[in-house]
Scaffold this motif. Structure first.
Motif, PDB file in Angstrom:
ATOM      1  N   ASP A  39     -18.709-126.314 -42.149  1.00  0.00           N
ATOM      2  CA  ASP A  39     -19.838-126.305 -43.074  1.00  0.00           C
ATOM      3  C   ASP A  39     -21.038-126.977 -42.418  1.00  0.00           C
ATOM      4  OD1 ASP A  39     -18.515-125.159 -45.371  1.00  0.00           O
ATOM      5  OD2 ASP A  39     -17.477-127.078 -45.592  1.00  0.00           O
ATOM      6  N   GLU A  40     -22.238-126.532 -42.798  1.00  0.00           N
ATOM      7  CA  GLU A  40     -23.453-127.108 -42.227  1.00  0.00           C
ATOM      8  C   GLU A  40     -23.539-128.615 -42.495  1.00  0.00           C
ATOM      9  OE1 GLU A  40     -28.116-126.785 -43.105  1.00  0.00           O
ATOM     10  OE2 GLU A  40     -27.204-124.887 -42.472  1.00  0.00           O
ATOM     11  N   GLU A  41     -23.148-129.057 -43.685  1.00  0.00           N
ATOM     12  CA  GLU A  41     -23.206-130.496 -43.984  1.00  0.00           C
ATOM     13  C   GLU A  41     -22.299-131.292 -43.054  1.00  0.00           C
ATOM     14  OE1 GLU A  41     -25.315-132.282 -45.912  1.00  0.00           O
ATOM     15  OE2 GLU A  41     -26.288-130.323 -46.086  1.00  0.00           O
ATOM     16  N   PHE A  42     -21.126-130.761 -42.753  1.00  0.00           N
ATOM     17  CA  PHE A  42     -20.224-131.437 -41.822  1.00  0.00           C
ATOM     18  C   PHE A  42     -20.805-131.395 -40.414  1.00  0.00           C
ATOM     19  CE2 PHE A  42     -15.795-131.514 -39.713  1.00  0.00           C
ATOM     20  CZ  PHE A  42     -15.802-132.890 -39.652  1.00  0.00           C
ATOM     21  N   ALA A  43     -21.410-130.279 -40.032  1.00  0.00           N
ATOM     22  CA  ALA A  43     -22.035-130.174 -38.712  1.00  0.00           C
ATOM     23  C   ALA A  43     -23.144-131.210 -38.560  1.00  0.00           C
ATOM     24  CB  ALA A  43     -22.576-128.762 -38.502  1.00  0.00           C
ATOM     25  N   LYS A  44     -23.934-131.428 -39.624  1.00  0.00           N
ATOM     26  CA  LYS A  44     -24.994-132.442 -39.574  1.00  0.00           C
ATOM     27  C   LYS A  44     -24.403-133.843 -39.460  1.00  0.00           C
ATOM     28  CE  LYS A  44     -27.331-130.971 -43.228  1.00  0.00           C
ATOM     29  NZ  LYS A  44     -28.393-130.736 -44.235  1.00  0.00           N
ATOM     30  N   GLN A  45     -23.291-134.101 -40.148  1.00  0.00           N
ATOM     31  CA  GLN A  45     -22.642-135.411 -40.058  1.00  0.00           C
ATOM     32  C   GLN A  45     -22.090-135.641 -38.649  1.00  0.00           C
ATOM     33  OE1 GLN A  45     -19.918-136.295 -43.220  1.00  0.00           O
ATOM     34  NE2 GLN A  45     -19.212-138.170 -42.262  1.00  0.00           N
ATOM     35  N   ILE A  46     -21.488-134.621 -38.059  1.00  0.00           N
ATOM     36  CA  ILE A  46     -20.990-134.726 -36.686  1.00  0.00           C
ATOM     37  C   ILE A  46     -22.138-135.042 -35.743  1.00  0.00           C
ATOM     38  CG2 ILE A  46     -20.062-133.389 -34.754  1.00  0.00           C
ATOM     39  CD1 ILE A  46     -18.318-131.904 -36.853  1.00  0.00           C
ATOM     40  N   ALA A  47     -23.247-134.296 -35.882  1.00  0.00           N
ATOM     41  CA  ALA A  47     -24.411-134.524 -35.012  1.00  0.00           C
ATOM     42  C   ALA A  47     -24.945-135.935 -35.192  1.00  0.00           C
ATOM     43  CB  ALA A  47     -25.491-133.489 -35.310  1.00  0.00           C
ATOM     44  N   SER A  48     -25.008-136.411 -36.420  1.00  0.00           N
ATOM     45  CA  SER A  48     -25.469-137.774 -36.684  1.00  0.00           C
ATOM     46  C   SER A  48     -24.577-138.793 -35.976  1.00  0.00           C
ATOM     47  CB  SER A  48     -25.477-138.039 -38.195  1.00  0.00           C
ATOM     48  OG  SER A  48     -25.784-139.397 -38.457  1.00  0.00           O
ATOM     49  N   ASN A  49     -23.268-138.617 -36.076  1.00  0.00           N
ATOM     50  CA  ASN A  49     -22.333-139.527 -35.397  1.00  0.00           C
ATOM     51  C   ASN A  49     -22.506-139.475 -33.886  1.00  0.00           C
ATOM     52  OD1 ASN A  49     -21.373-140.163 -37.901  1.00  0.00           O
ATOM     53  ND2 ASN A  49     -19.310-139.385 -37.574  1.00  0.00           N
ATOM     54  N   ASP A  60     -31.347-128.263 -37.174  1.00  0.00           N
ATOM     55  CA  ASP A  60     -32.258-127.622 -36.234  1.00  0.00           C
ATOM     56  C   ASP A  60     -31.686-127.705 -34.816  1.00  0.00           C
ATOM     57  OD1 ASP A  60     -32.688-130.310 -35.630  1.00  0.00           O
ATOM     58  OD2 ASP A  60     -34.638-130.382 -36.629  1.00  0.00           O
ATOM     59  N   GLU A  61     -32.528-127.605 -33.809  1.00  0.00           N
ATOM     60  CA  GLU A  61     -32.052-127.477 -32.427  1.00  0.00           C
ATOM     61  C   GLU A  61     -31.244-128.672 -31.933  1.00  0.00           C
ATOM     62  OE1 GLU A  61     -32.047-124.616 -30.729  1.00  0.00           O
ATOM     63  OE2 GLU A  61     -32.900-123.904 -32.617  1.00  0.00           O
ATOM     64  N   ILE A  62     -31.620-129.894 -32.266  1.00  0.00           N
ATOM     65  CA  ILE A  62     -30.886-131.062 -31.755  1.00  0.00           C
ATOM     66  C   ILE A  62     -29.465-131.126 -32.318  1.00  0.00           C
ATOM     67  CG2 ILE A  62     -30.808-133.589 -31.694  1.00  0.00           C
ATOM     68  CD1 ILE A  62     -33.854-133.526 -31.306  1.00  0.00           C
ATOM     69  N   PRO A  63     -29.268-131.033 -33.639  1.00  0.00           N
ATOM     70  CA  PRO A  63     -27.876-131.032 -34.123  1.00  0.00           C
ATOM     71  C   PRO A  63     -27.092-129.804 -33.676  1.00  0.00           C
ATOM     72  CG  PRO A  63     -29.421-130.941 -35.963  1.00  0.00           C
ATOM     73  CD  PRO A  63     -30.219-131.142 -34.727  1.00  0.00           C
ATOM     74  N   LYS A  64     -27.754-128.666 -33.533  1.00  0.00           N
ATOM     75  CA  LYS A  64     -27.051-127.482 -33.023  1.00  0.00           C
ATOM     76  C   LYS A  64     -26.548-127.729 -31.604  1.00  0.00           C
ATOM     77  CE  LYS A  64     -29.349-123.959 -35.808  1.00  0.00           C
ATOM     78  NZ  LYS A  64     -30.286-122.812 -35.804  1.00  0.00           N
ATOM     79  N   SER A  65     -27.388-128.359 -30.796  1.00  0.00           N
ATOM     80  CA  SER A  65     -26.994-128.684 -29.427  1.00  0.00           C
ATOM     81  C   SER A  65     -25.832-129.674 -29.413  1.00  0.00           C
ATOM     82  CB  SER A  65     -28.188-129.251 -28.670  1.00  0.00           C
ATOM     83  OG  SER A  65     -27.819-129.623 -27.367  1.00  0.00           O
ATOM     84  N   ALA A  66     -25.863-130.663 -30.309  1.00  0.00           N
ATOM     85  CA  ALA A  66     -24.791-131.661 -30.374  1.00  0.00           C
ATOM     86  C   ALA A  66     -23.464-131.014 -30.753  1.00  0.00           C
ATOM     87  CB  ALA A  66     -25.159-132.765 -31.372  1.00  0.00           C
ATOM     88  N   VAL A  67     -23.475-130.136 -31.745  1.00  0.00           N
ATOM     89  CA  VAL A  67     -22.243-129.461 -32.175  1.00  0.00           C
ATOM     90  C   VAL A  67     -21.726-128.547 -31.067  1.00  0.00           C
ATOM     91  CG1 VAL A  67     -21.302-127.797 -33.829  1.00  0.00           C
ATOM     92  CG2 VAL A  67     -22.729-129.688 -34.631  1.00  0.00           C
ATOM     93  N   SER A  68     -22.619-127.866 -30.376  1.00  0.00           N
ATOM     94  CA  SER A  68     -22.199-127.019 -29.249  1.00  0.00           C
ATOM     95  C   SER A  68     -21.575-127.854 -28.146  1.00  0.00           C
ATOM     96  CB  SER A  68     -23.389-126.222 -28.700  1.00  0.00           C
ATOM     97  OG  SER A  68     -23.835-125.288 -29.649  1.00  0.00           O
TER      98      SER A  68
END
Length: 132
Positions: A39-49, A60-68
């Motif tokens: 889920d996008e909310e979980f992806a944002k939490q992962i990126a934040s961590n 946006d691009e920074i959290p997308k890069s982090a999840v990738s």
């Protein structure tokens, strides 16, 4: 973020189960692909961590890069585990997809789907492989 196994299923449909999907190809002695659905909310939490707790309000691009990058790290660990067993595998660069009802194409169906949980979130690893 400790994940716990929440079950495995077999899927006969290539429809993504979440609105963020990271696709990674597998090459070598085992060929196939893995779709990491979250889920996008979980992806944002992962990126934040991954960014030291910095708040992530938009996917946006920074959290997308982090999840990738996290998918690269996970699949790199998988390659290392296979190598320790004498199986040579490599991965392709990840492709990140977002949206509703994402249609995925896998070379082999059915898919093994492994569900992991973290608090109220879950992530599905859909795996399609063919041993050479």
């Amino acid at each position: 973020m400790p994940l716990e196994l929440a079950g495995t299923t077999v899927k006969n449909s290539p429809v993504a189960s979440k609105d963020v999907v990271v696709m990674v190809g597998i090459t070598g002695d085992i060929r196939g692909s893995v779709a990491i659905n979250l889920d996008e909310e979980f992806a944002k939490q992962i990126a934040s961590n991954m960014m030291g707790g910095m708040p992530v309000t938009a996917f946006d691009e920074i959290p997308k890069s982090a999840v990738s990058e996290l998918s690269n790290m996970i699949m790199g660990s998988v390659c290392t585990a296979f190598a320790s067993q004498g199986v040579s595998v490599d991965i392709t660069p990840p492709s990140l997809l977002t949206g509703q009802n994402i249609q995925l194409t896998f070379s082999k169906l059915p898919l093994l789907s492994i569900k992991l949980k973290y608090q109220e979130f879950d992530v599905d690893f859909d795996i399609s492989v063919a041993q050479e």
